[in-house]
Design an enzyme around this catalytic site. Structure first.
Site, PDB file in Angstrom:
ATOM      1  N   GLY A   1     -15.358 -10.023  32.546  1.00 47.84           N
ATOM      2  CA  GLY A   1     -16.408  -9.449  33.385  1.00 47.84           C
ATOM      3  C   GLY A   1     -17.662 -10.294  33.522  1.00 47.84           C
ATOM      4  O   GLY A   1     -18.596  -9.885  34.210  1.00 47.84           O
TER       5      GLY A   1
ATOM      6  N   PRO B   1     -12.143 -13.894  30.216  1.00 48.38           N
ATOM      7  CA  PRO B   1     -12.800 -14.217  31.489  1.00 48.38           C
ATOM      8  C   PRO B   1     -11.797 -14.589  32.570  1.00 48.38           C
ATOM      9  O   PRO B   1     -10.783 -15.241  32.304  1.00 48.38           O
ATOM     10  CB  PRO B   1     -13.656 -15.432  31.127  1.00 48.38           C
ATOM     11  CG  PRO B   1     -12.901 -16.095  30.012  1.00 48.38           C
ATOM     12  CD  PRO B   1     -12.226 -14.985  29.242  1.00 48.38           C
ATOM     13  N   GLY B   2     -12.059 -14.155  33.781  1.00 46.21           N
ATOM     14  CA  GLY B   2     -11.257 -14.575  34.927  1.00 46.21           C
ATOM     15  C   GLY B   2     -12.178 -15.290  35.899  1.00 46.21           C
ATOM     16  O   GLY B   2     -12.202 -16.517  36.017  1.00 46.21           O
ATOM     17  N   ARG B   3     -13.009 -14.473  36.561  1.00 44.78           N
ATOM     18  CA  ARG B   3     -13.935 -14.970  37.581  1.00 44.78           C
ATOM     19  C   ARG B   3     -14.765 -16.166  37.101  1.00 44.78           C
ATOM     20  O   ARG B   3     -14.918 -17.155  37.812  1.00 44.78           O
ATOM     21  CB  ARG B   3     -14.891 -13.831  37.943  1.00 44.78           C
ATOM     22  CG  ARG B   3     -15.859 -14.139  39.068  1.00 44.78           C
ATOM     23  CD  ARG B   3     -16.932 -13.035  39.175  1.00 44.78           C
ATOM     24  NE  ARG B   3     -16.410 -11.713  39.017  1.00 44.78           N
ATOM     25  CZ  ARG B   3     -15.954 -10.943  40.008  1.00 44.78           C
ATOM     26  NH1 ARG B   3     -16.012 -11.371  41.239  1.00 44.78           N
ATOM     27  NH2 ARG B   3     -15.471  -9.737  39.754  1.00 44.78           N
TER      28      ARG B   3
ATOM     29  N   ARG C   1     -13.288  -9.798  49.925  1.00 47.09           N
ATOM     30  CA  ARG C   1     -14.364  -9.306  49.057  1.00 47.09           C
ATOM     31  C   ARG C   1     -15.596  -8.776  49.807  1.00 47.09           C
ATOM     32  O   ARG C   1     -16.127  -7.722  49.444  1.00 47.09           O
ATOM     33  CB  ARG C   1     -14.752 -10.372  48.025  1.00 47.09           C
ATOM     34  CG  ARG C   1     -13.561 -10.782  47.133  1.00 47.09           C
ATOM     35  CD  ARG C   1     -13.953 -11.594  45.917  1.00 47.09           C
ATOM     36  NE  ARG C   1     -14.720 -10.793  44.982  1.00 47.09           N
ATOM     37  CZ  ARG C   1     -16.023 -10.787  44.866  1.00 47.09           C
ATOM     38  NH1 ARG C   1     -16.746 -11.604  45.620  1.00 47.09           N
ATOM     39  NH2 ARG C   1     -16.634 -10.010  44.013  1.00 47.09           N
TER      40      ARG C   1
ATOM     41  N   CYS D   1      -8.574  -8.906  63.409  1.00 48.46           N
ATOM     42  CA  CYS D   1      -8.891  -7.885  64.404  1.00 48.46           C
ATOM     43  C   CYS D   1      -9.474  -6.634  63.743  1.00 48.46           C
ATOM     44  O   CYS D   1      -8.829  -5.584  63.698  1.00 48.46           O
ATOM     45  CB  CYS D   1      -7.620  -7.567  65.196  1.00 48.46           C
ATOM     46  SG  CYS D   1      -8.060  -6.804  66.754  1.00 48.46           S
ATOM     47  N   GLU D   2     -10.664  -6.785  63.193  1.00 50.87           N
ATOM     48  CA  GLU D   2     -11.380  -5.715  62.495  1.00 50.87           C
ATOM     49  C   GLU D   2     -12.860  -6.002  62.647  1.00 50.87           C
ATOM     50  O   GLU D   2     -13.303  -7.133  62.373  1.00 50.87           O
ATOM     51  CB  GLU D   2     -11.119  -5.774  60.980  1.00 50.87           C
ATOM     52  CG  GLU D   2      -9.740  -5.453  60.523  1.00 50.87           C
ATOM     53  CD  GLU D   2      -9.482  -3.973  60.317  1.00 50.87           C
ATOM     54  OE1 GLU D   2     -10.440  -3.217  60.056  1.00 50.87           O
ATOM     55  OE2 GLU D   2      -8.317  -3.586  60.441  1.00 50.87           O
TER      56      GLU D   2
ATOM     57  N   TYR E   1     -10.545 -14.370  42.987  1.00 49.78           N
ATOM     58  CA  TYR E   1     -10.216 -13.140  43.714  1.00 49.78           C
ATOM     59  C   TYR E   1     -10.256 -13.266  45.239  1.00 49.78           C
ATOM     60  O   TYR E   1     -10.287 -12.254  45.928  1.00 49.78           O
ATOM     61  CB  TYR E   1     -11.124 -11.981  43.267  1.00 49.78           C
ATOM     62  CG  TYR E   1     -11.023 -11.677  41.793  1.00 49.78           C
ATOM     63  CD1 TYR E   1      -9.851 -11.166  41.249  1.00 49.78           C
ATOM     64  CD2 TYR E   1     -12.098 -11.916  40.933  1.00 49.78           C
ATOM     65  CE1 TYR E   1      -9.749 -10.895  39.896  1.00 49.78           C
ATOM     66  CE2 TYR E   1     -12.005 -11.650  39.573  1.00 49.78           C
ATOM     67  CZ  TYR E   1     -10.831 -11.132  39.066  1.00 49.78           C
ATOM     68  OH  TYR E   1     -10.731 -10.872  37.725  1.00 49.78           O
TER      69      TYR E   1
HETATM   70  N1  LLP Z   1      -9.547  -8.205  31.477  1.00 45.80           N
HETATM   71  C1  LLP Z   1      -9.153  -7.089  32.122  1.00 45.80           C
HETATM   72  C2  LLP Z   1      -8.439  -6.067  31.379  1.00 45.80           C
HETATM   73  C3  LLP Z   1      -9.417  -6.937  33.492  1.00 45.80           C
HETATM   74  O1  LLP Z   1      -9.026  -5.836  34.111  1.00 45.80           O
HETATM   75  C4  LLP Z   1     -10.082  -7.978  34.194  1.00 45.80           C
HETATM   76  C5  LLP Z   1     -10.356  -7.861  35.627  1.00 45.80           C
HETATM   77  C6  LLP Z   1     -10.459  -9.119  33.476  1.00 45.80           C
HETATM   78  C7  LLP Z   1     -10.191  -9.192  32.125  1.00 45.80           C
HETATM   79  C8  LLP Z   1     -11.156 -10.284  34.123  1.00 45.80           C
HETATM   80  O2  LLP Z   1     -12.389  -9.936  34.654  1.00 45.80           O
HETATM   81  P1  LLP Z   1     -13.364 -11.065  35.217  1.00 45.80           P
HETATM   82  O3  LLP Z   1     -13.784 -11.924  34.056  1.00 45.80           O
HETATM   83  O4  LLP Z   1     -12.625 -11.834  36.225  1.00 45.80           O
HETATM   84  O5  LLP Z   1     -14.477 -10.326  35.807  1.00 45.80           O
HETATM   85  N2  LLP Z   1     -11.105  -8.056  42.609  1.00 45.80           N
HETATM   86  C9  LLP Z   1     -12.403  -7.859  41.992  1.00 45.80           C
HETATM   87  C10 LLP Z   1     -12.365  -8.035  40.505  1.00 45.80           C
HETATM   88  C11 LLP Z   1     -11.336  -7.172  39.825  1.00 45.80           C
HETATM   89  C12 LLP Z   1     -11.259  -7.429  38.353  1.00 45.80           C
HETATM   90  C13 LLP Z   1     -10.110  -6.709  37.753  1.00 45.80           C
HETATM   91  N3  LLP Z   1      -9.990  -6.876  36.339  1.00 45.80           N
HETATM   92  C14 LLP Z   1     -13.410  -8.798  42.648  1.00 45.80           C
HETATM   93  O6  LLP Z   1     -13.032  -9.525  43.556  1.00 45.80           O
HETATM   94  O7  LLP Z   1     -14.572  -8.785  42.303  1.00 45.80           O
END
Ligand code: LLP
Length: 441
Positions: free
Chosen positions: A255, A298-300, A337, A368-369, A397
């Site tokens: 997050g 972390p993902g994002r 997004r 087309c939106e 994402y």
């Molecule tokens: N761990 C769990 C259990 C999660 O559900 C997620 C993200 C992460 C880690 C990684 O979170 P991050 O570090 O990337 O914030 N599509 C949305 C974000 C959805 C995130 C879903 N879960 C967007 O584009 O903002």
């Protein structure tokens, strides 16, 4: 050399080159697009590696027993998974598809964690059979199902339990997950979490290692982590006393935010690390818990800043006194997004990043939106058809949530390596790709 504006939201290797254009790791972005086509997603290897190292170093400095687990839903690609593996990170997946992708990239299976609120029997089978390192259980149904599946395969599966700590992380409603009214996790508040601990511990084919929560994303505030860590540790202490649960592992999820706008930058990774480690250490002392191994997801923040989306300008529509729409050759099909979360992006002219302000315009996609708008009322230098616009911080994402709406092929992706090579890591889809799944009698 001219100074790069909004440098904090661009890849770390971004610069303005001798021709006055945007460059990544010294490679002219216009030339990359001329070679690989438009729209194009360009990823910077140096930024991905730097973010991995920032996480590993910042967290281990304040809490040595930390593993960093990259959340592949943010962006999964074999080349990126190789970088992640090379940097020593673990990963998580949320579907059998993401798992298949990771396995196809030869990612070490013992370093994979399977998340998700409704894994199917088939997916659990595939994961247990493959020898997956962890499965994070998210429902009572899954406790029983997984125990059964593991039993059938003659295995004991290591698991964690996903909890819902009822903490509001103050982010978009659609990306808040740790609140009471959420489909994710066993709620501590309602008593479900305790029932889940009790039930999971009694299953003969599950080895319960610890507890997990994920509050949502992107989180610009640190306090929600602090609050949730304390609450979950208090719960863990009670579970130890009542049910004999030994919390060997603990995960406060991911997050961590990134800068989308130059005017709104997130805390540093070191600040997230200090907040989380301090609250965990303090809570363990307070509640007499042995300090667990910590897993950060972390993902994002690993890939977001590394990616830049580049579009070509087509038609421009001026509505006097109302708005100017600049249409580009991509849009909600490759980046949902803004339409879904009202996400905001900076927009930069690739050909003239430091160009003088000419006017305010709204960047419209080609789908087309009416809601297909990438950025509203952004300030730009003069641009015309054929010019290139970059949306920085597009690495997370966007591509994974892309669709083929309007039967639009999804863009190609290029990785600029640390050696300044451009590597095509996903080819542009063709009409043939899109036609291939239809069944013609
Ligand atoms: N761990 C769990 C259990 C999660 O559900 C997620 C993200 C992460 C880690 C990684 O979170 P991050 O570090 O990337 O914030 N599509 C949305 C974000 C959805 C995130 C879903 N879960 C967007 O584009 O903002």
């Amino acid at each position: 050399m001219r100074k790069l504006p909004i440098a904090d939201v661009l890849p770390i290797s971004a610069s303005i080159n001798g021709a006055g254009r945007l460059a990544i790791q010294g490679r002219d972005v216009r030339e990359i697009v001329e070679e690989f086509g438009s729209p194009l997603y360009i990823y910077d290897e140096a930024t991905i590696r730097a973010m991995c190292r920032d996480f590993v170093t910042s967290f281990r400095e304040v809490y040595p027993q930390t593993e960093i687990e990259y959340s592949t839903k943010a962006f999964s690609n074999p080349a990126v998974l190789k970088i992640i593996e090379d940097e020593g990170l673990h990963i998580d997946v949320v579907t059998g598809g993401e798992l298949a992708f990771a396995l196809a990239a030869d990612f070490p299976v013992e370093k994979i964690n399977f998340h998700g609120n409704n894994k199917t029997r088939q997916e659990l089978m595939e994961a247990v059979e493959a020898g997956i390192g962890r499965i994070t259980i998210d429902s009572f149904h899954e406790i029983e199902l997984l125990n059964e599946v593991a039993g059938e395969l003659g295995k004991t599966q290591v698991v964690n339990l996903r909890l819902s700590p009822s903490v509001d992380p103050h982010t978009h409603r659609l990306t808040s997950t740790g609140v009471l009214d959420s489909k994710f996790g066993f709620s501590i508040e309602t008593g479900d979490a305790e029932k889940a601990v009790d039930s999971a511990l009694s299953q003969s084919n599950l080895d319960v290692k610890g507890l997990h929560f994920h509050l949502g994303s992107p989180l610009f505030e640190l306090e929600p982590y602090d609050e949730a860590v304390e609450y979950v540790c208090a719960f863990a202490a009670r579970m130890k006393y009542v049910h004999g649960l030994e919390m060997e592992e603990f995960s406060p999820g991911g997050g961590m935010a990134i800068g989308y706008l130059g005017s709104k930058l997130p805390p540093s990774i070191a600040e997230y690390a200090t907040t989380i480690a301090d609250s965990l250490t303090a809570a363990c002392t307070k509640y007499g818990l042995t300090e667990p191994r910590m897993i950060i997801e972390p993902g994002r923040s690993i890939v977001g800043r590394a990616g830049v989306a580049v579009y070509t300008v087509g038609g421009i529509k001026r509505i006097p006194g109302v708005r100017t729409y600049i249409s580009v050759d991509g849009g909600m099909g490759d980046n949902i997004r803004p339409a879904l979360y009202e996400a905001e992006y900076e927009v930069m002219s690739v050909d003239d990043p430091t160009g003088e302000f000419f006017g305010t315009a709204t960047i419209a996609g080609k789908f087309c939106e009416s809601g297909d708008v990438l950025a509203r009322d952004v300030k730009l230098p003069e641009v015309g058809p054929g010019d290139l616009l970059a949306l920085p911080a597009s690495g997370a994402y966007c591509v994974p949530m892309a669709s083929n709406y309007n039967v639009q092929p999804r863009p190609a992706i290029v990785l600029v390596t640390e050696q300044s090579e451009t590597r095509l890591i996903r080819r542009r889809e063709t009409y043939a790709d899109l036609l291939a799944t239809s069944v013609y009698e």
